[in-house]
Design an enzyme around this catalytic site. Structure first.
Site: not given
Length: 293
Positions: A148, A171, A239, A242, A265, A274
């Site tokens: 990211r 994250k 983004h 990515r 994730h 995806y």
């Protein structure tokens, strides 16, 4: 005989702005179309003075004319951006005109050569060699390692020296191990070798022009400028690089669980988008290859 304005503009882009041949051709083509339209629309030869009188209504008429050629919103937005660049070069002030709304949907990947061209142009536009190396390294981290933008600019000198992998904190402070392609590793090392701010372990690896932490917004701004010059979609954001990393891996047979780990994730559902992206990309390829599909 004076050269046509579009040709003079193309010379400016190639000589003064050092734009790629692809970009020069695309922008010159837009200028040629605009001049031809204005000559018919206004009933007079187009000069720099004429361009200075172009109104918002004239541009709306031009875009409506281009719509007749089958232009969709994304392409119309790129056309308007190119027109503004031409008018600015001619010394005219582009009328305030809201561009076509580009529908946001499933993220679409960009082709590998487009990702490289984008990173190259961003670095070429940099004001200093070390900034060029910085931007090249950051964008390769997004496309070549799937980081990211916040993760890339948040790296510290502690990641050096580099090995085959890199530890990344994403994250929720979740740490993951990301493999580094040789090209990505070389780009980071090249930047680290010439940055004037050093690479202390507890300091930001990537610095802004004045030495502070590199803001993600600076990279986003550079990408916006480069994508317009290259005629890429407004969806081409940091983004999106990515997204492209993930989609291209999936297309090469990557397992969803492995992809989930690489992207950081929290749940598999975030990664499953995806599969839709890859299907959409394949459909695009099919439609382009088979016009009657």
């Amino acid at each position: 005989m004076t050269e046509p304005l579009p040709l003079l503009y193309a010379h400016h882009l190639a000589r003064d702005r050092r734009r790629s041949a692809h970009t020069v051709r695309a922008y010159e083509a837009t200028a040629v179309r605009l001049v031809a339209f204005l000559q018919a629309h206004l009933g007079e030869a187009v000069t720099p003075e004429t361009l200075g009188r172009v109104s918002a209504a004239d541009l709306r008429a031009y875009l409506a004319h281009r719509r007749g050629d089958g232009l969709v919103n994304a392409s119309a937005a790129r056309e308007l951006s190119a027109v503004r660049g031409f008018l600015k070069w001619a010394g005219a002030e582009a009328p305030r005109l809201k561009g076509p709304r580009v529908k946001k949907g499933v993220p679409r990947p960009i082709a590998p050569h487009e990702a490289v061209a984008l990173a190259e142009l961003v670095s070429e536009e940099a004001s200093e060699p070390w900034i060029a190396a910085r931007d090249w390294a950051v964008l390769l981290l997004l496309y070549g390692a799937g980081l990211r933008i916040g993760e890339a600019v948040g790296l510290t000198g502690a990641v050096l020296p580099l090995g085959a992998t890199m530890s990344v904190t994403g994250k929720r402070d979740k740490t993951r191990i990301v493999p580094l392609l040789p090209q990505v590793r070389a780009a980071i090392e090249a930047y680290a070798a010439i940055t004037p701010w050093g690479t202390a372990r507890d300091a930001p690896l990537f610095r802004g022009a004045k030495g502070g932490p590199l803001p993600a917004g600076a990279i986003r701004k550079s990408v916006r400028s480069a994508r317009a010059a290259l005629g890429l979609s407004e969806r081409t954001t940091p983004h999106a690089l990515r997204h492209s990393f993930a989609t291209h891996l999936l297309g090469r047979g990557a397992d969803l669980r492995a992809l989930q780990e690489l992207l950081g994730h929290a749940s598999l559902s975030s990664t499953q988008i995806y599969t839709a992206v890859d299907a959409a990309h394949l459909l695009d390829v099919y439609r382009n290859a088979h016009p009657r599909a």
